[in-house]
Design an enzyme around this catalytic site. Structure first.
Site, mmCIF file in Angstrom:
data_model
loop_
_atom_site.group_PDB
_atom_site.id
_atom_site.type_symbol
_atom_site.label_atom_id
_atom_site.label_comp_id
_atom_site.label_asym_id
_atom_site.label_seq_id
_atom_site.Cartn_x
_atom_site.Cartn_y
_atom_site.Cartn_z
ATOM 1 N N GLY A 85 40.019 31.691 -15.040
ATOM 2 C CA GLY A 85 41.917 31.606 -15.307
ATOM 3 C C GLY A 85 42.073 32.591 -14.239
ATOM 4 C CD GLU A 126 33.279 30.804 -19.953
ATOM 5 O OE1 GLU A 126 34.640 29.324 -19.415
ATOM 6 O OE2 GLU A 126 33.031 29.901 -21.036
ATOM 7 N N GLY A 139 35.909 32.202 -12.193
ATOM 8 C CA GLY A 139 35.321 31.635 -10.755
ATOM 9 C C GLY A 139 36.206 32.210 -9.857
ATOM 10 N NE ARG A 175 42.523 26.138 -4.527
ATOM 11 C CZ ARG A 175 43.711 26.411 -4.299
ATOM 12 N NH1 ARG A 175 44.267 27.186 -3.180
ATOM 13 N NH2 ARG A 175 44.753 26.658 -5.049
ATOM 14 C CB CYS A 211 43.661 8.106 9.133
ATOM 15 S SG CYS A 211 42.912 8.321 10.733
ATOM 16 C CD GLU A 212 44.759 9.144 2.444
ATOM 17 O OE1 GLU A 212 45.757 9.499 2.285
ATOM 18 O OE2 GLU A 212 44.196 8.513 2.477
#
Ligand SMILES: *Cc1c(COP(=O)(O)O)cnc(C)c1O
Length: 422
Positions: A241, A278, A280, A317, A347-348
């Site tokens: 985190g 942990e 990432g 993201r 197409c968004e």
């Protein structure tokens, strides 16, 4: 952006010693480019804090699970945090040691548990009472005892985006703090489980240390209560985190962060227990950029758009969390900057990569979307039948293709038309 690994030489952005335009030429765009040195430096920053202590680093594979990335960390001596049987298979394929993997996740299926038991993973990070029952049963069928840790939800506010905050009451993750003691007693009574640890993971992109100290204190209180009840835990897994700098965030330095937590745990009298990290994002986030080419510039009355060949399917993201990524021209031009929204071809309206960016660019120019090494390719999709980008890893003067660009045919190879008579 402070990383010197992606830097300009003669106004051309490089990854280590390789000019990015050469990579775009050779491999096409959109293209993910990773730096082996950046991965290595980030890992070593954690390892430095762990030196001489009973502490280990498990790379959270979901942040970037490319085999070459996993392979770099495996060679550096990392363990792994996995959240599916698929990730375990990747870790093994990359030369990682399954005996140094911990298996997290709220919805482990029986077949995944069987596979993980077969590979003798170090520990299952169990997230609920029913999962304890299922694991006990699967382990019994396999004639094994599964090592378990309970993921406890310490109910602390990680002060991050709600979608990536996981340690508050009301999140789907972990066993509620108040129920954890009873869950441990239940686990300890199950014949095919061996209770060995405790874990928590309070969120992602956390830029302050205080939520970690709060969570650790609550976890240690519980560890002490369990010890008094005869349940002794071998390890404390503090989760991942830790945030990175996307633009102006100032997260703690990795080594300082890990050292502070280890000192805190030792000061409270738990220095004899193994501590696991942990991470990432903090290992891979700033080790990658997404290269994209400007297709069109569209000048409007109220807004200008730079339409590029990367899209939300390549980097989700911004669309998903309104996340900010720095966007830089790969080759600097001496021209006045214009403010653009950098958008993809999907197409968004949500298909944007950056808003209101001052850029001096022309059609055909390359842009580097920074800090794209974590949750970039790993979260990409084939929306709009777009083949996913290729991935390249740079090591000094060399660039290696570590994932081929997908072909369009491969995207529907598993699909079938109805028979003619249907
Ligand atoms: C996602 C995850 C991590 C890694 O989180 P980062 O924010 O990328 O460091 C670690 N542990 C668990 C259980 C996770 O789900």
């Amino acid at each position: 952006m402070s990383d010197a690994i992606f830097s300009y030489h003669d106004d051309v952005l490089h990854a280590e010693n390789v000019a990015l335009p050469a990579l775009a030429e050779r491999f096409g765009t959109p293209l993910y480019v990773y730096s082996k040195a950046a991965l290595t430096n980030a890992y070593r920053a954690y390892a430095k804090a762990c030196e001489g202590r009973n502490a280990v680093v498990h790379y959270a594979a979901k942040a970037n699970s490319n085999l070459a990335v996993l392979g770099v960390f495996a060679k550096l001596g990392a363990g792994f945090d996995i959240v599916s049987a698929g990730e375990l298979a990747r870790v093994i394929a990359a030369g990682g040691d399954p005996k140094r993997a911990v298996f997290s996740g709220v919805g482990k299926q029986a077949h995944e548990m069987r596979f993980a038991l077969e590979k003798d993973v170090f520990c299952f990070n169990v997230e609920s009472r029913p999962e304890l029952d299922r694991l006990n049963e699967v382990a019994a069928q396999a004639g094994k005892r599964a090592r378990v840790s309970l993921r406890v939800n310490p109910n602390v506010d990680a002060k991050t985006h709600p979608y990536i905050s996981t340690g508050l009451r009301g999140n789907k993750f972990g066993v509620a703090y108040e129920e954890a003691f009873d869950a441990y007693r239940a686990a300890a009574a199950m014949p095919n489980l061996e209770v060995i640890g405790i874990d928590c993971h309070i969120g992602s992109q956390i830029t302050e240390i205080s939520p970690y100290l709060d969570a650790t204190d609550k976890i240690l209180d519980l560890v002490e209560k369990l010890e008094a009840a005869g349940i002794s835990l071998h390890h404390i897994d503090v989760g991942g985190g830790l945030g990175i700098t996307y633009t102006d965030e100032t997260p703690p330095d990795i080594t300082a962060f890990a050292t502070t937590l280890l000192d805190h745990i030792a000061k409270r009298g738990h220095g004899h227990r193994q501590v696991m990290f942990e991470p990432g994002r903090s290992l891979v986030g700033n080790a990658g950029v997404l290269l994209t080419r400007v297709e069109f510039l569209k000048h409007g009355e109220t807004k200008n758009f730079a339409i590029v060949d990367a899209a939300m399917n390549d980097l989700a993201r911004p669309a998903m969390y309104e996340a900010y990524h720095e966007i830089d021209p790969v080759e600097r031009r001496a021209a006045d900057a214009v403010t653009y929204d950098v958008v993809g071809p999907v197409c968004e309206s949500g298909d944007w990569l950056g808003r209101d960016r001052a850029l001096a660019i022309a059609p055909g120019d390359l842009l580097a979307i920074r800090s794209a090494g974590a949750y970039g390719f790993a979260m990409s999709s084939n929306y709009n039948t777009r083949a996913r980008a290729a991935e390249v890893m740079v090591d000094g003067n060399e660039a290696y293709l570590v994932r081929e660009r997908e072909t369009v045919e491969s995207l529907f190879a598993g699909e079938r038309l109805l028979p003619d008579n249907a």
